[in-house]
Structures are given as C-alpha cells and as structure tokens.
Design a protein around this motif. Structure first.
Motif: not given
Length: 173
Positions: A38, A41-42, A45, A57, A60-61, A64-65
């Motif tokens: 996470t 990924r963030v 982004t 965010f 939520q990331t 989702n993962l």
C-alpha cells in the motif's frame, strides 16, 4: 502532497491500516505485506499527481489490495486440482522430469484436449468460465441463462470425464 507528508500520514496510520487489512485477509504476515505494498503504491501515485485526501486514499488503496489478494486466492482454489484425486495429481510430470515423463504429460494434455473437444459447446463454455476464468456456478448460470444446478451437474460430468481420462492414461505405480 509530497513524500514527507505521505511518510507522516503513513506512520501515524500504519497500525490502524494493518488492523483494517488483517480483518479482511485474516493473516498477519499477508496483512503486513499488503501494508507495505500500500505504501509503495501510494508513494508512486503521489509522485505522479497530487492527492488531496491522503489518509482515505491510503486506506482505500490498502482495502483494494486486500480484496485483490482474496480474489487471487479464490481463483487459485478453483483449480482442477480440487476435483482430482491426490494420486492422479502426484502422477503428473514435474517441470524437471525425465523426457519420458514429459512425453507422457504431453500425451495426457493432448488426450485431455481431445476429450474436451468432444464436449458440447455449452459444456466447453462452462469449463472455460469455471476453470480458466474462475467464475462461480451462479455467475456462469446467469451468463448462460441456465440454473446453477445445471452448471454444477455439467461441471461434475466434465470433471468426471477428465479424471477418468487421466486415470486411464496414467500408469499404475
């Protein structure tokens, strides 16, 4: 939002994020890995575009993962191996097997392909949707306009055909 802001938000929310992901995946080591993924990924982004509400965010990331992880696990559990006896699975050639084993495995796949070619088009579609796309019987039934029990019966027949073929072509040990 820059990376130092991400670091401070991540550090302050890490424990809460871990608990959230642990509730989803029910495995501490997997939840830890997902927390780290996470962050990565963030961070990627944030580098590409500004994120106004970083904390939601981040969560939520992570969710989702975690859900993607559960989907992958579910797909892997829906393999044909679940329907085949252990003796048959153990008889399939390993990647580093002899040329004789590889030849046997190739012959087995060829016969299995021929057997599947003999199925009706609906049975072939059910097999592909179930075993290759990981769809549930109810999803397949909805797509094909039949009942879930029809799909389950067809799958049982298809798997029985595959197991019979494999048992017939696999030498007794």
């Amino acid at each position: 939002m820059n990376s130092s802001n991400l670091d401070s938000v991540f550090i302050s929310q890490r424990t809460s994020l871990l608990r959230t992901l642990l509730k989803i995946v029910k495995n501490t080591s997997i939840a830890e890995e997902l927390v780290q993924e996470t962050y990565l990924r963030v961070a990627r982004t944030v580098r590409d575009k500004p994120i106004d509400h970083l904390e939601p965010f981040l969560f939520q990331t992570g969710r989702n993962l975690a859900l993607d992880h559960l989907r992958r696990e579910r797909m892997q559990s829906r393999t044909m191996l679940d329907d085949v006896p252990n003796e048959v699975v153990e008889a399939v050639a390993a990647p580093a097997s002899s040329s004789e084993d590889s030849l046997h495995a190739a012959r087995l796949l060829q016969h299995l392909g021929s057997a599947l070619d003999q199925l009706s088009s609906r049975q072939q579609r059910i097999f592909v949707l179930s075993r290759l796309h990981g769809m549930s019987a109810s999803d397949i039934a909805a797509e094909l306009g039949v009942s879930p029990s029809t799909v389950q019966k067809e799958l049982k027949l298809i798997m029985a055909l595959c197991v019979t073929l494999i048992e017939r072509l696999t030498p007794a040990q």
